[in-house]
Design an enzyme around this catalytic site. Structure first.
Site, PDB file in Angstrom:
ATOM      1  N   ASP A  35      41.175  47.061  43.996  1.00 18.68           N
ATOM      2  CA  ASP A  35      41.012  46.207  42.615  1.00 18.68           C
ATOM      3  C   ASP A  35      39.973  46.290  41.741  1.00 18.68           C
ATOM      4  OD1 ASP A  35      41.433  44.255  40.689  1.00 18.68           O
ATOM      5  OD2 ASP A  35      41.940  43.370  41.733  1.00 18.68           O
TER       6      ASP A  35
ATOM      7  N   LYS B  55      39.619  43.589  32.380  1.00 18.88           N
ATOM      8  CA  LYS B  55      38.384  43.265  30.974  1.00 18.88           C
ATOM      9  C   LYS B  55      38.696  44.640  30.392  1.00 18.88           C
ATOM     10  CE  LYS B  55      36.907  40.130  35.178  1.00 18.88           C
ATOM     11  NZ  LYS B  55      36.832  38.936  35.156  1.00 18.88           N
TER      12      LYS B  55
ATOM     13  N   TYR C 208      38.468  37.521  44.978  1.00 16.01           N
ATOM     14  CA  TYR C 208      39.660  37.334  44.585  1.00 16.01           C
ATOM     15  C   TYR C 208      40.606  38.528  43.826  1.00 16.01           C
ATOM     16  CZ  TYR C 208      41.060  34.486  40.589  1.00 16.01           C
ATOM     17  OH  TYR C 208      41.762  33.943  39.367  1.00 16.01           O
TER      18      TYR C 208
HETATM   19  N1  PLP Z   1      40.749  41.087  40.023  1.00 15.24           N
HETATM   20  C1  PLP Z   1      39.594  40.655  40.191  1.00 15.24           C
HETATM   21  C2  PLP Z   1      38.683  42.011  40.375  1.00 15.24           C
HETATM   22  C3  PLP Z   1      38.638  39.844  39.129  1.00 15.24           C
HETATM   23  O1  PLP Z   1      37.916  39.662  39.551  1.00 15.24           O
HETATM   24  C4  PLP Z   1      39.593  39.344  38.158  1.00 15.24           C
HETATM   25  C5  PLP Z   1      39.259  38.219  37.540  1.00 15.24           C
HETATM   26  O2  PLP Z   1      38.286  37.695  37.413  1.00 15.24           O
HETATM   27  C6  PLP Z   1      41.862  39.314  38.834  1.00 15.24           C
HETATM   28  C7  PLP Z   1      41.953  40.457  39.444  1.00 15.24           C
HETATM   29  C8  PLP Z   1      42.443  38.817  37.601  1.00 15.24           C
HETATM   30  O3  PLP Z   1      42.570  39.490  36.333  1.00 15.24           O
HETATM   31  P1  PLP Z   1      42.856  37.894  34.956  1.00 15.24           P
HETATM   32  O4  PLP Z   1      41.372  36.679  35.507  1.00 15.24           O
HETATM   33  O5  PLP Z   1      42.887  38.971  33.959  1.00 15.24           O
HETATM   34  O6  PLP Z   1      44.075  37.469  35.563  1.00 15.24           O
END
Ligand code: PLP
Length: 436
Positions: A239, A267, A144
């Site tokens: 990511d 985060k 994700y």
């Molecule tokens: N990338 C990863 C690995 C994530 O775990 C998340 C969210 O949990 C995101 C991107 C998206 O972040 P946001 O919820 O701040 O849009």
């Protein structure tokens, strides 16, 4: 447990908000029941509106690495907000936070702040396309990266929790340039490169797939992606929105000596406030407007309060003993769970990395070790119903775990060995009840 106030608020919320929540996994749909509404947090605890207190293993889905309302973070936020909430102009704090991150990550020369992980990955993809002048992207099933249209193909997290095959509203044309490969398997990726190598702008991956539970990469998997990207002139996008300052200091790129072309963060770097970022080597980042012609912007990007919270958090959490403390607790927790499950003949798969951890209940003991290695094995092996019973049992006993079998858990520097012991005692009672 009395949750009358939460239930009343939930009824009201459902009238004015779809499903009563502002992000789907919060709804408890993955485990049944209705969500608890939180009132306050202190250190390792969160307290709901009915006054129930929980040891929190969700921690705002990762950001609160120092626990709730850490005095230094609160003070930094107070001081920054007294100076004004934002200007839509540069402020000193964004330079400081950028410098800190550039110092921490060898593969980042320049960084751009945005307000969410979704924006960070969406912008990184756009930048990869701008830099390579190519269109296709590759992601892995069960990973994700936020909810940008092009990344919602076979996504984990809430999309997986709600069992959505695909996301309604995403035009076929938005995902037609997204290729999907299985996590932990280089063969399909190699085939994609053989077929489309000249058109692949980037491959994006979570270093640990922590939005389908907690799946560690097999040895050589991430290095293999990096190599294929290098061979074909595609960018390797790591990511680290979740893993940054969680799985390792500063992240998995350093721990596993990877050289991604772009890294996304979120985060922890905002200390609990909306902040995320994407960064990489200067020649790539120089394509971002206003220097280059890859447009990306944000009214609240680099917000001074978020920068202050992020700076205060990172200054503290980058202290090696503090990180070692969290890592040890996460490891004690999963080792204890594994041992107890074994004693009760319950098949589980647990793992931790830094201050993150995962727990799967398996449908049956598996000869293959580890049993769960990708989205296919998650769907085949993971016992969601048992996870739901675990979740509610632990909640009743004062422990707040992620309300979905497909999400990672977190510990903070405010957690102690005693919390872990208490958690394990409750876990043991859960197992006894399950196997009685
Ligand atoms: N990338 C990863 C690995 C994530 O775990 C998340 C969210 O949990 C995101 C991107 C998206 O972040 P946001 O919820 O701040 O849009």
């Amino acid at each position: 447990m009395n949750s009358n106030r939460s239930q009343a608020l939930y009824q009201q919320a459902c009238q004015v908000t779809p499903g009563g929540v502002n992000s789907p996994v919060r709804s408890f749909q993955g485990v049944g029941g209705s969500p608890l509404f939180m009132q306050k947090g202190q250190g390792p605890y969160c307290v709901d509106v009915d006054g129930n207190r929980f040891v929190d293993y969700v921690l705002s889905w990762g950001p609160l690495t120092l626990g709730h309302a850490h005095p230094q973070v609160v003070q930094a936020v107070q001081q920054a907000s007294e100076q004004g909430l934002g200007f839509g102009a540069p402020t000193p704090a964004e330079v400081q936070l950028a410098q800190l991150l550039v110092q921490q990550f060898a593969c980042i020369d320049q960084i751009r702040f945005v307000s969410s992980g979704t924006e960070a990955t969406m912008s990184a993809i756009r930048l990869a396309r701008a830099y390579t002048n190519r269109c296709l992207i590759v992601k892995f099933s069960g990973c994700y990266h936020g909810h940008a249209d092009c990344l919602l193909a076979q996504a984990g997290s809430g999309v997986a929790t709600l069992s959505l095959p695909n996301c309604a509203g995403v035009a076929a044309s938005s995902v037609q340039n997204t290729l999907v490969a299985p996590f932990n398997q280089l063969r399909t990726l190699q085939q994609l490169f053989t077929q489309h190598g000249h058109d692949i702008a980037c491959v994006i991956v979570e270093g640990i797939a922590a939005n389908m539970g907690f799946v560690l990469p097999k040895p050589g998997f991430l290095q293999g992606i990096q190599q294929l990207c290098q061979q074909h002139g595609s960018l390797f996008v790591l990511d680290e929105v979740m893993t940054g300052f969680r799985a390792a200091l500063p992240g998995l790129a350093t721990l596993w000596q990877l050289q991604p072309d772009l890294i996304t963060l979120g985060k922890v770097i905002g200390g609990g406030l909306p902040c995320a970022a994407y960064g990489g080597k200067r020649p790539i980042m120089q394509h971002v407007a206003p220097v280059g012609n890859m447009y990306q912007a944000g009214t609240l990007s680099g917000n001074p309060i978020a920068m202050a919270a992020g700076l205060a958090t990172l200054k503290e959490c980058c202290k090696p003993p503090l990180f070692a403390h969290m890592s040890q607790l996460a490891q004690q927790l999963v080792t204890g769970m594994q041992q107890q499950a074994q004693q009760h003949n319950v098949a589980v798969q647990t793992n931790s990395q830094g201050s993150m951890f995962g727990l799967y209940f398996l449908r049956s003991p598996s000869h293959q070790q580890p049993a769960v290695t990708d989205w296919h094995t998650v769907k085949r092996q993971v016992d969601n119903k048992r996870y739901a019973r675990f979740f509610h049992f632990m909640l009743q006993h004062g422990f707040y775990f992620p309300p979905s079998a497909y999400e990672a858990g977190f510990v903070s520097s405010a957690h102690t060995a005693q919390h872990v012991q208490q958690t394990l005692q409750a876990f043991s009672r859960f197992l006894a009840k399950e196997t009685k």
